[in-house]
Design a protein around this motif. Structure first.
Motif, mmCIF file in Angstrom:
data_model
loop_
_atom_site.group_PDB
_atom_site.id
_atom_site.type_symbol
_atom_site.label_atom_id
_atom_site.label_comp_id
_atom_site.label_asym_id
_atom_site.label_seq_id
_atom_site.Cartn_x
_atom_site.Cartn_y
_atom_site.Cartn_z
ATOM 1 N N VAL A 1 -26.676 79.982 39.805
ATOM 2 C CA VAL A 1 -25.331 79.860 40.381
ATOM 3 C C VAL A 1 -25.107 78.439 40.879
ATOM 4 O O VAL A 1 -24.042 77.845 40.640
ATOM 5 N N CYS B 1 -31.069 77.149 41.320
ATOM 6 C CA CYS B 1 -30.770 78.516 40.875
ATOM 7 C C CYS B 1 -29.582 78.487 39.918
ATOM 8 O O CYS B 1 -28.792 77.537 39.920
ATOM 9 N N SER C 1 -27.263 84.422 47.588
ATOM 10 C CA SER C 1 -28.133 85.466 47.046
ATOM 11 C C SER C 1 -28.951 84.962 45.872
ATOM 12 O O SER C 1 -30.128 85.316 45.728
ATOM 13 N N CYS C 2 -28.330 84.151 45.025
ATOM 14 C CA CYS C 2 -29.055 83.603 43.876
ATOM 15 C C CYS C 2 -30.178 82.687 44.349
ATOM 16 O O CYS C 2 -31.302 82.768 43.860
ATOM 17 N N ALA D 1 -22.680 84.843 46.306
ATOM 18 C CA ALA D 1 -23.475 84.798 45.077
ATOM 19 C C ALA D 1 -24.408 83.595 45.088
ATOM 20 O O ALA D 1 -25.570 83.697 44.680
ATOM 21 N N THR E 1 -32.947 84.816 45.740
ATOM 22 C CA THR E 1 -33.621 85.570 44.678
ATOM 23 C C THR E 1 -34.576 84.677 43.891
ATOM 24 O O THR E 1 -35.733 85.065 43.631
#
Length: 135
Positions: free
Chosen positions: A119, A117, A52-53, A49, A56
């Motif tokens: 997360v 980000c 990916s965060c 996560a 993104t």
């Protein structure tokens, strides 16, 4: 309405369903913690996560600034602490696409986006986040 519904399947396995899309994720306890290790562990998902965060949010910033980010990959290493058992460190290495030459300003924008980000900002400060960008 909840965002995620999770069921315990037995044998240290869970299945989480994203309610809006119906997508599912299965988790298993890792082999070093009485599990089968046949799927992501919950702590693996935390690390995934985070990566990916970061990617993104970098993508959002890249689109705003007309920066080509396609082809960027990352590798994640999870380091666990024994007492108490917890994630001690997440090591993330970004491999930026060879096809793009980033300016110093673009590098700063992308790296700041990753490090801030949601997360990354949500994890406990004792979890070390070691992040490298390979251009």
């Amino acid at each position: 309405m909840s965002t995620i519904s999770t069921v315990y399947s037995g044998n240290l396995r869970t299945q989480a369903t994203h309610n809006a899309s119906g997508n599912t994720i299965i988790t298993d306890a890792p082999t070093d913690n009485n599990g089968r290790g046949e799927a992501f562990s919950p702590s693996d998902l935390v690390c995934a996560a985070l990566g990916s965060c970061m990617l993104t949010i970098m993508g959002i910033v890249a689109e705003r600034n007309n920066i080509q980010l396609e082809g960027t990959t990352l590798e994640i290493k999870k380091i666990m602490a024994a007492e108490p058992r917890r994630i001690a460190e997440v090591v993330i290495g970004f491999n930026m696409p060879d096809s793009n030459t980033f300016t110093d300003k673009e590098k700063a924008i992308l790296e700041n986006a990753a490090r801030t980000c949601p997360v990354a900002l949500s994890l406990h400060p004792e979890i070390k986040q070691t992040v490298a960008f390979n251009y």
